[in-house]
Design an enzyme around this catalytic site. Structure first.
Site, mmCIF file in Angstrom:
data_model
loop_
_atom_site.group_PDB
_atom_site.id
_atom_site.type_symbol
_atom_site.label_atom_id
_atom_site.label_comp_id
_atom_site.label_asym_id
_atom_site.label_seq_id
_atom_site.Cartn_x
_atom_site.Cartn_y
_atom_site.Cartn_z
ATOM 1 C CG HIS A 127 39.431 47.811 43.421
ATOM 2 N ND1 HIS A 127 38.546 48.719 43.918
ATOM 3 C CD2 HIS A 127 38.781 46.631 43.426
ATOM 4 C CE1 HIS A 127 37.401 48.124 44.213
ATOM 5 N NE2 HIS A 127 37.519 46.852 43.930
ATOM 6 C CB THR A 128 46.375 45.538 43.190
ATOM 7 O OG1 THR A 128 45.914 44.255 42.751
ATOM 8 C CG2 THR A 128 46.286 45.586 44.709
#
Lengths: 592, 232
Positions: free
Chosen positions: A519-520
């Site tokens: 989850h960048t």
């Protein structure tokens, strides 16, 4: 020699969730659309078929569905003054590849954002005062509200057949659901699966402590279900091969199981796989995209002219392509000026392993990416008073077992030798009797955490890699310690024989060797004006109004939730505006 | 055969085939074992001295005992050899472009120029050379306790070796040995699904619909493999 193809109405770069959502809307509207996907064409049949798919080594370890790092990766460093090193082997995050994108190998944890997440700076300043936000923290409000996104959250849940229980249905709190969620217009489309055993223990303990555990919203359909597009999903069977795998049950929502069966047969959509886009082309003014350039599977350079360009690749790749195309002013951490690459963020994860005696049968292999899990939301976002804790943000606290695949998911106490007789004895003793719990925390954005192009390292085509400058700040260390302590209180009530927590402590730098979260976020963020953002509330580029940029690259800072629900809602919000306003009168949808 | 006898022809056939089904696996297992002895695995990557090294190292990392099968009888050396002959062994899964930086914080991960094949080849040669210096014999020929001590020194990098850092070689070896122990038998290791049976992982079953309502109960079924139980 560059080939030039026949102009089309719209070209889509990246054919995962957001590309599929936009392709649906644009082809509904009658446009001729070409979708370019860097990876191969993939579908449930034959690519995710049983038993070939349930191969841990091939998919879970070697990562056959992931982007081959040999061709393109990123470089990473902790501080702006460091030299970045290439991310040579998979660890901290895994990039999707091929039709469906990361929507193929995800777990299916489908959250909405909390209402305050979308106006986070304003909310924190109103509740705690301006001084509560550290000076180098560059968080900002989304230019769109929860209420505006709610119909799109709701629609996407129905597209995905999400299983869950509403907690706040049209303003009325519902037993068994999440009491902290924003007001929902409707129930989840499918009921939750019963908890797996580790989640059952977690839910009972959390309830004893006065929390309100609820089924993790799961884009793993619990029943046979037909979505609003007429696509049918199957019931999840808790196979234990979810994250890192494609779903052979047609149960995990992916573009392949929800949207693509409807749009792929359309004559006005052409999907070109193995098409590696290298540049978004601009006219002489620099304010208008004329199409894209890509390298096709034969190595030929191709130009595809288009009136409308949709950039819907993975978060990192969106930012890289903007930088390589010279669109928008690159962010400069020394001056704080520029916007492309600004506000890169991640997530702060902690874990607690609970080791039980042999009579407690956790059976970790009976699991799904989301279905059957339980979670509490008391410590996410601003659901609790942060005044005395001295940090901003929070964590979802989860019963997080997603499988018992033995190469990756055999968890042993840290004092057990890593090989030999004692290792073997411990493997046999603990495998069936260990539960995994975790916290997934938000990460704020900071002046010195950003993305730009690496000056040294190149991809297989000789183009610069994206450079990630990231390390933890004090705010996130405090968040991790707080979140881990809350989780440990729950695990104490569960009362295993022993438990061990894993968390980052002050002084420990970001470690890319271990998987934490894909989850960048950030780097092409949305905001109220061109000086604080790359795109407006409709995901439209401020600089190039016929370019729309979709995905978690839009998030001004990260949330504690999995990003797919929010990025899909933002894509539907954008698509609706494109359909209703932009196509009738192409031009800026928000005045700069 | 008389229709009036105690067995009808049909009953005899049914009984006969049931008996055959009971006996057959034993016969096949025996056939497999002798076939294996006649045609032992011939390594493609490992040379003869390397094969001796790898067999000894695997036997130390996952020894056979009454808890479950060891790495050798599980076929881990064969797994390693096949992996190192595959694109993985040539570094095809990793970004291998230079420059290769030194003095990088360990948190930024593997930064050596060596492919897995090179790491093994150099690591094994350096280890055998060092063992000869220390004990006058190759790694495969020294005492079990000496082998354990040597592997521990590799693990902790507390021994000087020419070439790649010893701990990098050890980490690569241990990672792949555990992969071979637990991966599906189609890759040559985890023979007879012995590692899965030892820990209780049901392998490629991947369907627990009947267990959704039975959380916490003992799961009674043994493993199946991707290729099917009989070929495991």
């Amino acid at each position: 020699v560059t080939q030039t193809r026949k102009p089309v109405d719209a070209v889509i770069i990246g054919f995962g969730w957001t590309g599929s959502i936009m392709a649906k809307t644009l082809t509904d509207a009658g446009l001729n659309v070409v979708a370019l996907e860097r990876g191969p064409s993939r579908d449930t049949n034959p690519d995710f078929q049983y038993p070939r798919i349930v191969d841990e080594l091939r998919h879970g370890i070697r990562g056959e569905l992931w982007q081959p790092l040999a061709k393109e990766t990123v470089t990473i460093r902790h501080k702006p003054e460091d030299t970045a090193a290439p991310y040579r082997q998979y660890g901290t995050f895994v990039f999707g590849n091929g039709v469906g994108g990361a929507g193929v190998h995800w777990n299916g944890q489908l959250w909405r954002a909390s209402p305050e997440d979308l106006r986070f700076r304003s909310h924190i300043e109103e509740r705690y005062g301006r001084k509560f936000i550290p000076p180098d923290m560059t968080i900002q409000d989304y230019p769109v509200s929860f209420e505006e996104l709610e119909p799109h959250f709701d629609h996407f849940e129905k597209v995905c057949g999400v299983s869950g229980i509403a907690g706040n249905l049209r303003g009325k709190l519902q037993a068994g659901g999440n009491p902290f969620e924003g007001t929902r217009s409707d129930e989840y489309p499918t009921p939750p699966l019963p908890p797996v055993y580790s989640a059952q223990l977690f839910a009972n303990a959390a309830a004893q402590l006065g929390y309100k555990p609820f089924p993790l919203p799961a884009a793993n359909s619990s029943i046979a279900y037909t979505n609003p597009y007429g696509v049918r999903l199957g019931p999840c069977n808790l196979c234990g091969f979810c994250e890192r795998f494609g779903c052979f049950m047609y149960s995990k929502a992916a573009p392949q199981t929800t949207i693509l069966p409807v749009i792929l047969p359309r004559p006005n959509l052409e999907v070109r796989a193995n098409a590696y886009v290298t540049r978004i082309l601009l006219d002489k003014s620099g304010n208008r995209a004329t199409g894209v350039r890509y390298i096709d599977e034969t190595g030929t350079e191709v130009e595809q002219p288009a009136s409308l360009v949709v950039l819907s690749a993975f978060q990192m790749h969106n930012v890289r392509l903007l930088l390589m195309s010279g669109i928008g002013k690159p962010y400069d951490p020394r001056t704080g000026a520029g916007v492309v690459g600004k506000n890169y963020a991640y997530q702060m994860v902690t874990g607690t392993l609970a080791f039980f005696d042999e009579e407690v049968r956790i059976n970790p292999f009976i699991a799904a990416g989301a279905a059957g899990q339980r979670v509490i939301d008391e410590f996410s976002s601003d659901h609790f008073d942060h005044a005395k804790h001295g940090f901003i943000g929070g964590s979802a606290v989860r019963a997080a077992g997603t499988g018992g695949r033995p190469i990756e998911q055999l968890h042993l106490p840290p004092d057990v030798p890593r090989w030999g007789r004692q290792w073997k004895a411990a493997a046999k003793k603990h495998y069936l009797h260990t539960a995994v719990y975790d916290t997934q925390g938000s990460v704020m954005s900071y002046r010195d955490r950003y993305l730009d192009l690496d000056p040294t390292y190149r991809d297989a085509h000789g183009l610069p890699l994206l450079r990630v400058t990231f390390d933890w700040h004090q705010n996130e260390y405090k968040l991790a310690a707080f979140s881990s302590a809350r989780l440990e209180e729950i695990v104490r009530v569960i009362n295993p024989k022993r438990f061990v927590s894993i968390l980052m402590k002050p002084g420990q730098s970001y470690d890319t060797r271990f998987y934490q979260s894909t989850h960048t976020t950030g780097g092409a963020i949305m905001g109220s004006n061109p000086s604080n953002s790359v795109i407006n509330r409709y995901s439209q580029s401020w600089d190039v109004p016929n370019l729309f940029v979709l995905g978690a690259s839009a998030f001004p800072q990260n949330i504690s939730y999995n990003p797919t629900g929010l990025l899909a809602a933002l894509a539907y919000f954008s698509a609706a505006k494109v359909r209703d306003a932009y196509l009738k009168s192409p031009g800026p949808l928000v005045n700069a | 055969m008389s229709e009036r006898g105690p067995w009808t022809r049909r009953e005899f056939l049914r009984g006969g085939s049931a008996a055959a089904a009971l006996v057959l696996p034993v016969v096949l297992a025996g056939a497999n074992e002798s076939a294996l002895q006649r045609n032992p695995y011939v390594p493609q990557f490992f040379t003869r001295p390397e094969w001796d090294f790898i067999n000894a190292a695997v036997d130390r990392l996952i020894p056979a005992d009454d808890i479950g099968p060891g790495g050798l009888e599980s076929g881990v050396p064969e797994f390693l050899d096949r992996q190192l002959e595959s694109p993985y062994g040539y570094g095809a899964f990793a970004y291998m472009q230079g420059p290769f930086l030194t003095n990088v914080p360990p948190q930024l991960g593997y930064q050596l120029k060596f492919t897995p094949r090179e790491l093994y080849r150099l690591g094994m040669a350096a280890s055998d050379t060092r063992c000869r210096q220390l004990h006058g014999r190759a790694f495969c020929e020294i005492e079990v306790s000496q082998q354990e001590e040597f592997l521990t020194q590799l693990e902790h990098g507390s021994i000087e070796l020419p070439g790649p850092p010893p701990e990098a070689f050890f980490e690569q070896l241990l990672l792949n040995v555990k992969e071979g122990f637990f991966a599906d038998p189609i890759y040559g290791g985890n023979r007879h699904m012995g590692a899965w049976k030892m820990i209780g992982f049901p392998g490629a079953r991947a369907d627990f619909t009947d267990w959704i309502e039975q959380a916490g109960r003992t799961y009674p079924y043994g493993p199946v493999s991707i290729a099917g139980r009989s070929q495991a």
